[in-house]
Design an enzyme around this catalytic site. Structure first.
Site, PDB file in Angstrom:
ATOM      1  N   LYS A   1       0.801  -1.160  -0.099  1.00 40.94           N
ATOM      2  CA  LYS A   1      -0.039  -0.050   0.139  1.00 40.94           C
ATOM      3  C   LYS A   1       0.983   1.290  -0.114  1.00 40.94           C
ATOM      4  O   LYS A   1       1.669   1.393   0.930  1.00 40.94           O
ATOM      5  CB  LYS A   1      -0.954   0.045   1.098  1.00 40.94           C
ATOM      6  CG  LYS A   1      -2.193   0.927   1.042  1.00 40.94           C
ATOM      7  CD  LYS A   1      -3.136   0.404   2.113  1.00 40.94           C
ATOM      8  CE  LYS A   1      -4.359   1.678   2.267  1.00 40.94           C
ATOM      9  NZ  LYS A   1      -5.398   1.198   2.780  1.00 40.94           N
TER      10      LYS A   1
ATOM     11  N   GLU B   1     -19.438  -3.835  10.344  1.00 44.05           N
ATOM     12  CA  GLU B   1     -20.387  -3.155  11.361  1.00 44.05           C
ATOM     13  C   GLU B   1     -21.626  -3.904  12.003  1.00 44.05           C
ATOM     14  O   GLU B   1     -21.919  -3.606  13.281  1.00 44.05           O
ATOM     15  CB  GLU B   1     -20.953  -1.943  10.575  1.00 44.05           C
ATOM     16  CG  GLU B   1     -20.061  -0.747  10.164  1.00 44.05           C
ATOM     17  CD  GLU B   1     -19.349  -1.261   8.930  1.00 44.05           C
ATOM     18  OE1 GLU B   1     -19.550  -2.309   8.252  1.00 44.05           O
ATOM     19  OE2 GLU B   1     -18.266  -0.573   8.374  1.00 44.05           O
TER      20      GLU B   1
ATOM     21  N   ARG C   1     -25.186  -0.327   7.816  1.00 43.30           N
ATOM     22  CA  ARG C   1     -25.134  -1.696   7.593  1.00 43.30           C
ATOM     23  C   ARG C   1     -25.531  -2.640   8.728  1.00 43.30           C
ATOM     24  O   ARG C   1     -25.789  -3.715   8.759  1.00 43.30           O
ATOM     25  CB  ARG C   1     -23.375  -2.171   7.309  1.00 43.30           C
ATOM     26  CG  ARG C   1     -23.002  -1.865   5.877  1.00 43.30           C
ATOM     27  CD  ARG C   1     -23.122  -3.001   5.300  1.00 43.30           C
ATOM     28  NE  ARG C   1     -22.763  -2.777   3.869  1.00 43.30           N
ATOM     29  CZ  ARG C   1     -21.522  -3.050   3.298  1.00 43.30           C
ATOM     30  NH1 ARG C   1     -20.467  -3.326   4.123  1.00 43.30           N
ATOM     31  NH2 ARG C   1     -21.210  -2.913   1.940  1.00 43.30           N
TER      32      ARG C   1
HETATM   33  C1  LIG Z   1     -18.903  -0.901   5.032  1.00 45.54           C
HETATM   34  C2  LIG Z   1     -17.608   0.023   5.073  1.00 45.54           C
HETATM   35  N1  LIG Z   1     -17.227  -0.003   6.517  1.00 45.54           N
HETATM   36  C3  LIG Z   1     -16.004   0.991   6.354  1.00 45.54           C
HETATM   37  C4  LIG Z   1     -15.452   1.683   5.169  1.00 45.54           C
HETATM   38  C5  LIG Z   1     -14.393   2.474   5.195  1.00 45.54           C
HETATM   39  N2  LIG Z   1     -13.041   2.023   4.241  1.00 45.54           N
HETATM   40  C6  LIG Z   1     -12.854   2.401   3.208  1.00 45.54           C
HETATM   41  S1  LIG Z   1     -11.569   1.649   2.523  1.00 45.54           S
HETATM   42  C7  LIG Z   1     -11.488   0.775   4.041  1.00 45.54           C
HETATM   43  C8  LIG Z   1     -10.130  -0.179   4.121  1.00 45.54           C
HETATM   44  C9  LIG Z   1     -10.336  -0.994   3.094  1.00 45.54           C
HETATM   45  O1  LIG Z   1      -9.001  -1.979   3.137  1.00 45.54           O
HETATM   46  P1  LIG Z   1      -8.696  -3.181   1.640  1.00 45.54           P
HETATM   47  O2  LIG Z   1      -9.945  -3.537   1.138  1.00 45.54           O
HETATM   48  O3  LIG Z   1      -7.693  -4.055   2.236  1.00 45.54           O
HETATM   49  O4  LIG Z   1      -8.255  -1.929   0.693  1.00 45.54           O
HETATM   50  P2  LIG Z   1      -6.859  -0.996   0.612  1.00 45.54           P
HETATM   51  O5  LIG Z   1      -7.233   0.165   0.990  1.00 45.54           O
HETATM   52  O6  LIG Z   1      -5.889  -1.892   1.518  1.00 45.54           O
HETATM   53  O7  LIG Z   1      -6.464  -1.095  -0.787  1.00 45.54           O
HETATM   54  C10 LIG Z   1     -12.183   1.065   5.126  1.00 45.54           C
HETATM   55  C11 LIG Z   1     -12.239   0.539   6.392  1.00 45.54           C
HETATM   56  C12 LIG Z   1     -16.069   1.363   4.022  1.00 45.54           C
HETATM   57  N3  LIG Z   1     -15.522   1.938   2.899  1.00 45.54           N
HETATM   58  N4  LIG Z   1     -17.082   0.569   4.084  1.00 45.54           N
END
Ligand SMILES: Cc1ncc(C[n+]2csc(CCOP(=O)(O)OP(=O)(O)O)c2C)c(N)n1
Ligand SMILES: CC(=O)[C@@H](O)[C@H](O)COP(=O)(O)O
Ligand SMILES: [Mg+2]
Length: 618
Positions: free
Chosen positions: A283, A363, A391
């Site tokens: 990342k 959630e 959610r």
């Molecule tokens: C239902 C929900 N909860 C929380 C989030 C906040 N959120 C956005 S990206 C993320 C992390 C995603 O991690 P990953 O899928 O591994 O993607 P990366 O950023 O590592 O590429 C979170 C917690 C969201 N978008 N949707």
């Protein structure tokens, strides 16, 4: 900016004209372009830098737009936007009237499916695949999901159905071991094991565990061979979990090696059954500070640093108060769904690590987990963004309010959040939560009141207590003041007047304060009320106001249906004497932009409140 290849590559067709070595140069150019652009616009920099090579390889091997890629969340798709006709629009990213920070169907034919909330890609992609089959449409379906998004339960619902239906679908698991903070959970540990432990270590550890405690005779008797065979299978077939679910696992593959990615995708692209390709990425790849601190660089503010805020954020006030409460009450625990930083729980985690729970992007689980904690004697504080709380509506009803459990919910990002746009605006919570029985729903006018409400919530032991507040400065906050206990259902009269009563809620109290300041001396004193509780309402005061004023003007940063204004209208309408005027957000999805721009577009700026007051009182 002049680039050797990027200037000539605007679509996947352009990309396919390059050879693999040229693709490597293109990757560097795209990375550089994204860094330069996002430093100005703001946005999800580290996630997008991590998938530049993956995106190039996917668009190089697969045949878009006939083949379709569904991105999970979509925050990581800036390279995808650059390579699908939006290179020259990237500078408008997340700006009012500009392109979205996520995929958006109305923005491009290549954005076949939008997102913003995590863990939806597998389910949606399965829908696309079944539709291809039933409509006899050509094309392959792919989903790109991150390891963090794979902690969301919805992803498993999709995987479970996919493995059973055995439809064509390629799931690309982008594994950078990060959610916003380092990824959590058993799945994360499992993926990490696949990536890090050399096979022979695993063989040794497994066999040692199996035989160390048993003599050989007992070992054989207790089905040791079966266990041994199972564990060897587990060791030698890393993606056994997925294989057992009917989704064939391939990998891990280096997500920054374009050659390896292209070769892998070419080899797998025509498999007709569900497969999962486990891609390992970094990342923030290519920007040292982002690689070193992917959490900070998960989402960055763009442009010049703005003026020093007049007050701390509501997020800061929440975090401060959560720690203050936990210091005095050891039953208090805090829960986040992968948003430790965004909700302001860093301090709490540091000070009370064994009372802090990051459950991943889950959630619904977070709320039901909190219900269990509360039912068995603890006082959980659940910190969830308003939009993500959607959610967990059923767990809130079924597990918490029906059972009258004392869970405190602190919903940050309530109202218009700004650049994240319609998927993230938290504009429905007043409606979807106050419709439930056995709940208290409150919105503070400033930081002091947020702190008072949180302290007050602890005195309530027989129902959930929900407090919502915006992604904004907290107007005023004096942390050293003695916190006050506020009786549920009591509104606050800020100014006594006549003819018109201005009844504002949460963030709109300060906007209304500004409006009244603009009208000082211009209009007769109006009564001004802080309607800090939407449930229960202060029905006694409301009755008084309705009987003594010709007009009630309500102002709230929430959708119209089921909000404060509609509830007040319903309560007053049977008398018929009082005219009720509601100022709310529109019954529409509100685009992305700056919060101030959007409040104006929604008709909720201080000036617009002032104009409405003048119109009503002329
Ligand atoms: C239902 C929900 N909860 C929380 C989030 C906040 N959120 C956005 S990206 C993320 C992390 C995603 O991690 P990953 O899928 O591994 O993607 P990366 O950023 O590592 O590429 C979170 C917690 C969201 N978008 N949707
Ligand atoms: C993509 C996503 O859902 C999160 O990164 C979100 O954008 C965070 O929002 P804040 O910037 O308001 O914390
Ligand atoms: Mg990740």
């Amino acid at each position: 900016m002049e680039y050797q290849y990027l200037n000539g590559v605007n679509t996947p067709a352009d990309l396919k004209k390059l050879n693999v070595n040229e693709l490597k140069i293109l990757a560097d150019e795209i990375r550089d372009f994204i860094i330069e652009t996002v430093k100005k616009t703001g946005g999800h920099l580290a996630p997008s830098l991590g998938v530049v090579e993956l995106t190039i390889a996917l668009l190089y091997v697969f045949d878009l737009p006939e083949d379709k890629i569904i991105w999970d969340v979509g925050h990581q798709a800036y390279a995808y936007k650059v390579l699908t006709g939006r290179r020259d629009k990237l500078h408008t990213l997340r700006q009012y009237g500009g392109i979205s920070g996520f995929l958006k169907r109305s923005e491009s034919e290549y954005d076949v499916y939008g997102a913003g909330h995590a863990s939806t890609s597998i389910s949606a992609a399965l829908g696309f695949s079944v539709a291809n089959e039933l409509l006899e449409q050509p094309g392959r379906i792919l989903a790109v999901i991150g390891d963090g998004s794979l902690t969301g339960g919805l992803a498993y619902e999709g995987l479970n159905n996919l493995g059973n239906m055995k439809k064509q679908m390629i799931t690309i698991l982008n594994d950078n071991a990060m959610s916003i903070s380092p990824n959590v959970g058993a799945m994360s540990k499992y993926l990490n094991k696949i990536v890090t432990d050399p096979i022979y270590n695993r063989i040794r550890d497994k066999i040692w565990n199996l035989t160390s405690k048993l003599s050989m005779g007992k070992f054989m008797l207790r089905g040791g061979l079966k266990k041994l065979e199972e564990s060897l299978k587990n060791l030698l077939v890393p993606g056994i979990l997925f294989d057992e679910l009917g989704v064939r696992y391939f990998g891990p593959v280096d997500g920054h090696d374009i050659q390896a990615l292209v070769a892998t995708f070419r080899r797998l692209k025509d498999i007709k059954t569900p497969i999962l390709v486990h891609v390992i990425t970094k990342k923030g790849k290519g920007l040292t500070e982002a690689e070193d601190d992917p959490t900070t660089f998960h989402g960055i503010q763009g442009g010049k640093v703005g003026p020093k805020p007049k007050a701390p954020s509501y997020t800061h006030v929440f975090g401060h108060t959560a720690v203050e409460l936990a210091e005095k009450n050891e039953k208090i625990v805090a829960i986040t769904a992968a948003m430790r930083e965004g909700t302001g729980l860093i301090e709490f985690d540091k000070k009370f690590h064994d009372r802090f729970f990051d459950v991943g992007i889950a959630e619904g689980h977070a709320v039901t987990f909190a219900a269990g904690l509360a039912a068995n004697g603890l006082r959980p504080i659940v910190a969830i963004y308003s939009t993500f709380m959607q959610r967990a509506l059923d767990p809130l009803m079924h597990d918490v309010s029906l059972q009258k459990l004392p869970v405190i919910f602190c919903l940050d990002r309530a109202g218009l959040v700004g650049a994240d746009g319609p998927t993230h605006h938290g504009v429905f919570d007043l409606s979807y939560i106050s419709m439930l029985p056995n709940v208290i729903v409150a919105a503070p006018k400033d930081g002091n009141e947020l702190r008072n409400l949180m302290h007050s919530a602890l005195t309530v032991t027989d129902k959930p207590y929900v407090i919502r507040y915006p992604r904004d400065e907290a107007v005023r906050f004096e942390p050293n003041r003695e916190p006050e206990t506020i009786e549920p259902g009591t509104w606050e009269i800020l100014q006594k007047g006549k003819k018109l009563a201005l009844i504002a809620n949460g963030s709109m109290v300060y906007e209304s304060e500004l409006a009244l300041r603009m009208l000082a001396g211009v209009i007769p004193d109006v009564t001004f009320v802080n309607a800090r509780f939407i449930k229960p309402m202060d029905t006694a005061l409301l009755k008084q106001l309705a009987e003594s004023h010709k007009i009630l003007l309500t102002v709230e940063e929430n959708a119209p249906a089921g909000g404060l204004g509609q509830q007040i209208r319903a309560l007053c309408n049977h008398s018929g004497k009082t005219r009720v005027v509601n100022m709310t957000l529109p019954d529409a999805f509100i685009p992305h932009g700056k919060r101030t721009e959007l409040l104006k577009e929604a008709g909720l700026s201080a000036t617009q409140i002032a104009d409405t007051l003048k119109d009503l009182l002329k």
